[in-house]
Design a protein around this motif. Structure first.
Motif, PDB file in Angstrom:
ATOM      1  N   PRO A   1     -19.025   0.755 -67.375  1.00 34.90           N
ATOM      2  CA  PRO A   1     -17.921   0.621 -66.883  1.00 34.90           C
ATOM      3  C   PRO A   1     -16.662   0.555 -67.763  1.00 34.90           C
ATOM      4  O   PRO A   1     -17.041   0.119 -68.935  1.00 34.90           O
ATOM      5  CB  PRO A   1     -17.901  -0.612 -66.186  1.00 34.90           C
ATOM      6  CG  PRO A   1     -19.321  -0.985 -65.799  1.00 34.90           C
ATOM      7  CD  PRO A   1     -19.968  -0.247 -67.131  1.00 34.90           C
ATOM      8  N   ILE A   2     -15.231   0.895 -67.648  1.00 32.05           N
ATOM      9  CA  ILE A   2     -14.471   0.812 -68.638  1.00 32.05           C
ATOM     10  C   ILE A   2     -14.035  -0.555 -68.810  1.00 32.05           C
ATOM     11  O   ILE A   2     -14.239  -1.348 -67.843  1.00 32.05           O
ATOM     12  CB  ILE A   2     -13.285   1.621 -67.857  1.00 32.05           C
ATOM     13  CG1 ILE A   2     -12.642   1.027 -66.317  1.00 32.05           C
ATOM     14  CG2 ILE A   2     -13.358   3.129 -67.846  1.00 32.05           C
ATOM     15  CD1 ILE A   2     -11.247   1.535 -66.363  1.00 32.05           C
ATOM     16  N   ASP A   3     -13.823  -0.809 -69.792  1.00 27.28           N
ATOM     17  CA  ASP A   3     -13.268  -2.078 -70.368  1.00 27.28           C
ATOM     18  C   ASP A   3     -11.944  -2.530 -69.818  1.00 27.28           C
ATOM     19  O   ASP A   3     -11.229  -1.815 -69.226  1.00 27.28           O
ATOM     20  CB  ASP A   3     -12.998  -2.148 -72.030  1.00 27.28           C
ATOM     21  CG  ASP A   3     -12.690  -3.481 -72.540  1.00 27.28           C
ATOM     22  OD1 ASP A   3     -13.634  -4.135 -73.055  1.00 27.28           O
ATOM     23  OD2 ASP A   3     -11.483  -3.859 -72.796  1.00 27.28           O
TER      24      ASP A   3
ATOM     25  N   GLN B   1     -17.843   3.656 -63.166  1.00 22.55           N
ATOM     26  CA  GLN B   1     -17.253   3.609 -64.553  1.00 22.55           C
ATOM     27  C   GLN B   1     -15.820   3.607 -64.403  1.00 22.55           C
ATOM     28  O   GLN B   1     -15.211   2.492 -65.248  1.00 22.55           O
ATOM     29  CB  GLN B   1     -17.464   4.812 -65.362  1.00 22.55           C
ATOM     30  CG  GLN B   1     -18.870   4.992 -65.616  1.00 22.55           C
ATOM     31  CD  GLN B   1     -18.923   6.066 -66.804  1.00 22.55           C
ATOM     32  OE1 GLN B   1     -19.370   7.143 -66.392  1.00 22.55           O
ATOM     33  NE2 GLN B   1     -18.811   5.699 -67.916  1.00 22.55           N
ATOM     34  N   LEU B   2     -15.046   3.923 -63.451  1.00 21.23           N
ATOM     35  CA  LEU B   2     -13.562   4.074 -63.442  1.00 21.23           C
ATOM     36  C   LEU B   2     -12.916   3.320 -62.143  1.00 21.23           C
ATOM     37  O   LEU B   2     -12.368   2.155 -62.148  1.00 21.23           O
ATOM     38  CB  LEU B   2     -13.191   5.217 -63.664  1.00 21.23           C
ATOM     39  CG  LEU B   2     -11.497   5.678 -63.315  1.00 21.23           C
ATOM     40  CD1 LEU B   2     -10.851   4.872 -64.577  1.00 21.23           C
ATOM     41  CD2 LEU B   2     -11.151   7.056 -63.405  1.00 21.23           C
ATOM     42  N   ILE B   3     -13.147   4.244 -61.016  1.00 20.75           N
ATOM     43  CA  ILE B   3     -12.307   3.638 -59.710  1.00 20.75           C
ATOM     44  C   ILE B   3     -12.412   2.117 -59.351  1.00 20.75           C
ATOM     45  O   ILE B   3     -11.524   1.459 -59.067  1.00 20.75           O
ATOM     46  CB  ILE B   3     -12.723   4.372 -58.801  1.00 20.75           C
ATOM     47  CG1 ILE B   3     -12.419   5.983 -58.891  1.00 20.75           C
ATOM     48  CG2 ILE B   3     -12.077   4.084 -57.217  1.00 20.75           C
ATOM     49  CD1 ILE B   3     -12.982   6.895 -58.158  1.00 20.75           C
TER      50      ILE B   3
ATOM     51  N   GLY C   1     -20.178   9.476 -57.909  1.00 19.46           N
ATOM     52  CA  GLY C   1     -20.505   8.148 -57.936  1.00 19.46           C
ATOM     53  C   GLY C   1     -20.337   7.539 -59.218  1.00 19.46           C
ATOM     54  O   GLY C   1     -20.403   6.182 -59.231  1.00 19.46           O
ATOM     55  N   GLN C   2     -20.654   8.224 -60.447  1.00 21.71           N
ATOM     56  CA  GLN C   2     -20.530   7.723 -61.525  1.00 21.71           C
ATOM     57  C   GLN C   2     -18.995   7.526 -61.972  1.00 21.71           C
ATOM     58  O   GLN C   2     -18.632   6.336 -62.543  1.00 21.71           O
ATOM     59  CB  GLN C   2     -20.818   8.951 -62.607  1.00 21.71           C
ATOM     60  CG  GLN C   2     -21.251   8.187 -64.008  1.00 21.71           C
ATOM     61  CD  GLN C   2     -21.541   9.168 -65.107  1.00 21.71           C
ATOM     62  OE1 GLN C   2     -22.429  10.030 -64.905  1.00 21.71           O
ATOM     63  NE2 GLN C   2     -20.812   9.428 -66.133  1.00 21.71           N
TER      64      GLN C   2
END
Length: 257
Positions: A22-24, A54-56, A49-50
């Motif tokens: 996941p993003i910081d 990771q982002l949304i 899905g990634q």
């Protein structure tokens, strides 16, 4: 750039976030701020899905108006999603045929075994059918970053595999993916294809776009964007991207007033 971009596009792994992570929170805040002043695209080899993981799912206090400016291009631009009516809508997908998938899966497994690159101890499946892309991940998609680096520190294994598989699949596109992966799509489809489609669908010319990525070297999967002539900014990790955005966002905000 001599002028500020109307659209900023990013790779995902090792550009916006650590590989498969996941993003910081710092990056999440910057992305929300960026969406407030410009169109944003994320184009990566991963599945939708990634992108969510990771982002949304990590964007805080972002409204539908901002999300409507976020363009998602999974599997290297072979798919395209927009946020419409409160959800993510697939605009197009360049799916492989069943025959193409079968031949791609067979070719990459056979070649990996012949070269001694087929590992028995992995973190998840080595082969993935992503619909519009077949992906080989030597250690599995969930492998730790340190293990990936140790497996192929120079990229020589991945490049050797890509070259050998391409010979077997002349009608398909075989290219280097992440640190230990090889991606197979329909011929002529790579991140440059995705960027050209993005220009057509958004009306933003390539000359008005900026791409940020960590694999702009000649063997990297971001290189086709550079070769296309799009203005690019090279980073070595998400921290570099964050530092760059902390400088860019105020300029974009001032220009939009």
């Amino acid at each position: 750039m001599t002028t500020l971009p109307r659209l900023v596009a990013f790779d995902l792994d090792d550009t916006l976030a650590a590989s498969k992570s996941p993003i910081d929170p710092r990056m999440a805040d910057l992305m929300v701020r960026l969406l407030g002043v410009v169109e944003v695209c994320v184009i990566s080899g991963g599945q939708i899905g990634q992108f969510h993981m990771q982002l949304i799912d990590n964007l805080i206090d972002v409204d539908d108006e901002a999300l409507a400016r976020l363009h998602l291009m999974p599997t290297c631009g072979t798919q395209y999603f927009l946020h419409q009516a409160g959800g993510w809508t697939q605009i197009y997908a360049e799916y492989l045929t069943d025959d193409q998938k079968a031949r791609a899966l067979a070719a990459v497994e056979t070649t990996a075994r012949e070269l001694g690159y087929w590992e028995s101890d992995t973190w998840g499946p080595i082969l993935e059918d992503r619909g519009s892309q077949i992906t080989f991940s030597a250690l599995g998609q969930a492998a730790p970053v340190a293990s990936k680096v140790a497996w192929d520190p120079t990229g020589s294994k991945k490049n050797a595999l890509r070259e050998a598989v391409q010979v077997l699949l002349p009608d398909l596109e075989v290219r280097s993916g992440g640190s230990t992966s090889v991606d197979i799509t329909r011929q002529g489809i790579d991140k440059a294809y995705g960027m050209k489609k993005l220009a057509q669908l958004t009306g933003v010319p390539l000359d008005d776009m900026l791409f940020v990525g960590d694999r702009l070297d000649e063997n990297g999967n971001d290189y086709p964007v550079l070769a296309l002539g799009v203005e690019c900014f090279a980073v070595e990790g998400w921290e570099d991207t964050a530092a760059f955005l902390e400088t860019l966002i105020p300029k974009l905000a001032a220009a939009s007033v």
